[in-house]
Design a protein around this motif. Structure first.
Motif, PDB file in Angstrom:
ATOM      1  N   ARG A  52     -20.010  -4.183  -9.268  1.00 19.27           N
ATOM      2  CA  ARG A  52     -19.269  -4.164  -7.962  1.00 19.27           C
ATOM      3  C   ARG A  52     -19.482  -4.394  -6.950  1.00 19.27           C
ATOM      4  O   ARG A  52     -19.090  -5.648  -6.661  1.00 19.27           O
ATOM      5  CB  ARG A  52     -18.867  -2.574  -8.029  1.00 19.27           C
ATOM      6  CG  ARG A  52     -17.861  -2.353  -8.977  1.00 19.27           C
ATOM      7  CD  ARG A  52     -17.322  -0.681  -8.776  1.00 19.27           C
ATOM      8  NE  ARG A  52     -16.251  -0.315  -7.599  1.00 19.27           N
ATOM      9  CZ  ARG A  52     -15.095  -0.753  -7.955  1.00 19.27           C
ATOM     10  NH1 ARG A  52     -14.128  -0.656  -9.102  1.00 19.27           N
ATOM     11  NH2 ARG A  52     -14.330  -0.261  -6.846  1.00 19.27           N
ATOM     12  N   GLY A  81      -9.054   0.682 -14.194  1.00 20.00           N
ATOM     13  CA  GLY A  81      -9.584   1.442 -14.076  1.00 20.00           C
ATOM     14  C   GLY A  81     -10.547   1.982 -12.919  1.00 20.00           C
ATOM     15  O   GLY A  81     -10.042   1.495 -12.178  1.00 20.00           O
ATOM     16  N   GLU A  82     -11.760   2.957 -12.827  1.00 20.76           N
ATOM     17  CA  GLU A  82     -12.732   3.216 -11.296  1.00 20.76           C
ATOM     18  C   GLU A  82     -14.036   3.378 -12.267  1.00 20.76           C
ATOM     19  O   GLU A  82     -13.656   4.196 -12.618  1.00 20.76           O
ATOM     20  CB  GLU A  82     -12.203   4.297 -10.843  1.00 20.76           C
ATOM     21  CG  GLU A  82     -10.374   4.870 -10.499  1.00 20.76           C
ATOM     22  CD  GLU A  82      -9.912   3.609  -9.316  1.00 20.76           C
ATOM     23  OE1 GLU A  82     -10.679   3.243  -9.073  1.00 20.76           O
ATOM     24  OE2 GLU A  82      -9.007   3.023  -9.388  1.00 20.76           O
ATOM     25  N   GLY A  83     -14.637   2.848 -11.392  1.00 22.39           N
ATOM     26  CA  GLY A  83     -16.049   3.028 -11.041  1.00 22.39           C
ATOM     27  C   GLY A  83     -16.700   1.929 -12.029  1.00 22.39           C
ATOM     28  O   GLY A  83     -16.279   1.637 -12.672  1.00 22.39           O
ATOM     29  N   GLU A  84     -18.162   2.011 -12.137  1.00 20.08           N
ATOM     30  CA  GLU A  84     -19.057   1.448 -12.822  1.00 20.08           C
ATOM     31  C   GLU A  84     -19.978   2.249 -13.960  1.00 20.08           C
ATOM     32  O   GLU A  84     -20.526   3.065 -13.819  1.00 20.08           O
ATOM     33  CB  GLU A  84     -19.472   0.656 -12.118  1.00 20.08           C
ATOM     34  CG  GLU A  84     -20.083   1.654 -11.097  1.00 20.08           C
ATOM     35  CD  GLU A  84     -21.176  -0.138  -9.733  1.00 20.08           C
ATOM     36  OE1 GLU A  84     -20.534  -0.796 -10.246  1.00 20.08           O
ATOM     37  OE2 GLU A  84     -20.984   0.649  -9.118  1.00 20.08           O
ATOM     38  N   SER A 129     -17.419  -2.385 -14.489  1.00 17.02           N
ATOM     39  CA  SER A 129     -16.886  -2.338 -13.616  1.00 17.02           C
ATOM     40  C   SER A 129     -15.702  -2.222 -13.404  1.00 17.02           C
ATOM     41  O   SER A 129     -15.016  -2.827 -14.252  1.00 17.02           O
ATOM     42  CB  SER A 129     -17.529  -3.747 -12.695  1.00 17.02           C
ATOM     43  OG  SER A 129     -19.006  -3.630 -12.460  1.00 17.02           O
ATOM     44  N   TYR A 130     -15.246  -0.643 -13.223  1.00 14.18           N
ATOM     45  CA  TYR A 130     -13.600  -1.302 -13.508  1.00 14.18           C
ATOM     46  C   TYR A 130     -12.558  -1.304 -11.619  1.00 14.18           C
ATOM     47  O   TYR A 130     -13.040  -1.535 -10.870  1.00 14.18           O
ATOM     48  CB  TYR A 130     -13.534  -0.041 -14.008  1.00 14.18           C
ATOM     49  CG  TYR A 130     -13.764   0.253 -15.404  1.00 14.18           C
ATOM     50  CD1 TYR A 130     -13.111  -0.199 -16.726  1.00 14.18           C
ATOM     51  CD2 TYR A 130     -15.336   0.931 -15.845  1.00 14.18           C
ATOM     52  CE1 TYR A 130     -13.303  -0.094 -17.807  1.00 14.18           C
ATOM     53  CE2 TYR A 130     -15.480   1.114 -16.671  1.00 14.18           C
ATOM     54  CZ  TYR A 130     -15.383   0.367 -17.719  1.00 14.18           C
ATOM     55  OH  TYR A 130     -16.070   1.048 -19.059  1.00 14.18           O
ATOM     56  N   TYR A 131     -11.608  -1.562 -12.055  1.00 14.90           N
ATOM     57  CA  TYR A 131     -10.565  -2.024 -10.474  1.00 14.90           C
ATOM     58  C   TYR A 131      -9.332  -1.655 -11.139  1.00 14.90           C
ATOM     59  O   TYR A 131      -9.109  -1.714 -11.966  1.00 14.90           O
ATOM     60  CB  TYR A 131     -10.600  -3.738 -10.054  1.00 14.90           C
ATOM     61  CG  TYR A 131     -12.541  -3.600 -10.508  1.00 14.90           C
ATOM     62  CD1 TYR A 131     -12.694  -3.663  -8.506  1.00 14.90           C
ATOM     63  CD2 TYR A 131     -13.325  -4.544 -10.985  1.00 14.90           C
ATOM     64  CE1 TYR A 131     -14.338  -4.590  -8.654  1.00 14.90           C
ATOM     65  CE2 TYR A 131     -14.074  -4.871 -10.458  1.00 14.90           C
ATOM     66  CZ  TYR A 131     -15.010  -4.747  -9.567  1.00 14.90           C
ATOM     67  OH  TYR A 131     -15.933  -5.266  -8.989  1.00 14.90           O
ATOM     68  N   SER A 132      -8.858  -0.964  -9.993  1.00 13.68           N
ATOM     69  CA  SER A 132      -7.367  -0.747  -9.833  1.00 13.68           C
ATOM     70  C   SER A 132      -6.706  -2.589  -9.537  1.00 13.68           C
ATOM     71  O   SER A 132      -6.730  -3.335  -9.394  1.00 13.68           O
ATOM     72  CB  SER A 132      -6.669  -0.335  -9.678  1.00 13.68           C
ATOM     73  OG  SER A 132      -6.702  -0.495  -7.777  1.00 13.68           O
ATOM     74  N   ALA A 159      -6.600  -3.255  -5.812  1.00 12.78           N
ATOM     75  CA  ALA A 159      -8.042  -3.131  -5.795  1.00 12.78           C
ATOM     76  C   ALA A 159      -8.743  -4.893  -5.818  1.00 12.78           C
ATOM     77  O   ALA A 159      -9.225  -5.615  -4.929  1.00 12.78           O
ATOM     78  CB  ALA A 159      -9.409  -2.145  -6.393  1.00 12.78           C
TER      79      ALA A 159
END
Length: 197
Positions: A114, A141-144, A154-157, A160
């Motif tokens: 990220r 998603g969220e986090g990594e 790495s996950y993103y909404s 974001a």
């Protein structure tokens, strides 16, 4: 992608991954739209090309395809496709300026930490010609952290991801949502965005 564990998984699983993805880009709405926006004979970058399924579709459409991947085994598979020029490189190696009509990053940049993501998007923006097209697909998603196979993610909404693109100078023009089963056998929700520089 530069994480050694992630690259090792792809080197070891290249043939299996190719079986999972070889037909996934045929008659694909996102791919069709991407190709339609590129000038005839235009130059595109397949960033994180994997075994080259997407690069092959673009080459068959008459585009000049520059394909890169951090996995040597993936590069071997991609290079076997007629019309595809594949080479080993990480996201951080992208230093082109005003070189591409389009950049295709289909489920590849999700392996970037990220903290490095904004720099990669800035490099992609610089590599595109004015008005060039950018296509990105990521898992939502969220986090990594590592998945079941040890690959770094790495996950993103949706919000974001769109904010990151806008901050890098992109204008989002289209989006698709879906879900699917990945190499590790888990079901994931994903988003694909089309944008232009």
């Amino acid at each position: 992608m530069s994480d050694r564990d992630t690259i090792s998984v792809y080197d070891a699983q290249a043939a299996r991954y190719a079986e999972l993805t070889d037909d996934s880009n045929k008659s694909d709405r996102g791919m069709d739209d991407f190709i339609a926006t590129i000038p005839a004979g235009g130059t595109v970058l397949d960033l994180g090309c994997g075994p080259g399924a997407s690069a092959l579709v673009m080459a068959e459409a008459g585009l000049q395809v520059d394909a890169t991947d951090a996995s040597a085994e993936m590069v071997k598979l991609a290079s076997a496709h007629k019309g595809v020029s594949a080479r080993q490189a990480t996201f951080a190696d992208l230093d082109a300026d005003n070189a591409y009509d389009g950049v295709w990053a289909n489920f590849s940049l999700l392996h970037a930490p990220r903290s490095e993501f904004p720099n990669h998007l800035a490099a992609i923006h610089t590599s595109l010609k004015p008005g060039g097209v950018f296509f990105i697909a990521l898992k939502l998603g969220e986090g990594e952290g590592p998945d079941r196979l040890g690959r770094y993610y790495s996950y993103y909404s949706e919000d974001a991801l769109k904010t990151h693109l806008q901050d890098a100078g992109f204008t989002v023009t289209n989006q698709w949502h879906g879900s699917g089963t990945g190499l590790d056998g888990s079901e994931s929700e994903w988003i694909r965005l089309a944008a232009h520089a």
